[in-house]
Scaffold this active site. Sequence first.
Site, PDB file in Angstrom:
ATOM      1  CB  CYS A  58      -0.815  -0.039   1.313  1.00 19.61           C
ATOM      2  SG  CYS A  58      -2.100   1.553   1.426  1.00 19.61           S
ATOM      3  CD  GLU A  92      -0.975  -7.073  -1.425  1.00 15.62           C
ATOM      4  OE1 GLU A  92      -2.010  -6.812  -1.473  1.00 15.62           O
ATOM      5  OE2 GLU A  92       0.040  -7.145  -0.710  1.00 15.62           O
TER       6      GLU A  92
END
Length: 198
Positions: A58, A92
């Site tokens: 993130c 990710e």
Amino acid sequence: DPLAPSVQKHRAISLELWKCYVLPFKFYLLTEKDESGYHPVAYYSKENESIENYNLACILTFPPHQRKGYGRFLMSLSYEMSKKAGILGSPEKPLSDLGKISYRSFWTYCILSFLRQQPIGYIVKLEDIVKSTGFKREDIISTMHALRMLKEWKGQYVIHYTRSEIGKILEPYDRKKFNSSFCKKSRSLFCWDKIISI
């Protein structure tokens, strides 16, 4: 104390949230410094253990500090950290819509900058780009596909480009000094302070 059970329940829930959402990750916080001290402006997180070797889970730049290049700095830092660890990095997946735009722009600049630096006549291989950038092969291939610089030849894909084509694509990046906010490649200066909170 009638509040005691409620407080204990709240603490138990907080501890479970900490174990589930905080402990599995490392957080890298970017700050600005002024006369009153350090102030957080952006951060990124990554899993402690990632089977896919994701180097970023993130990323966030706080609204008052956006458009200062901090996102690019943290993205480049995540790759430098991967290089120091001796692995290829990738964010990710799946990426958010904004993440796709940001990473596609970042990958495009880094890949084409590498190609622009190669001597005339040198046949660039995929592994050359991997070694220079630290990007995973699939991210390089998808970016080259998007740029229409992969051509099929005898059942295989080859990198096909012209210097004028690269110059035209990189012109707006150069005008904005896109890489001025990148983490510089002084990996010997990297150090870690491990902080453990109970």
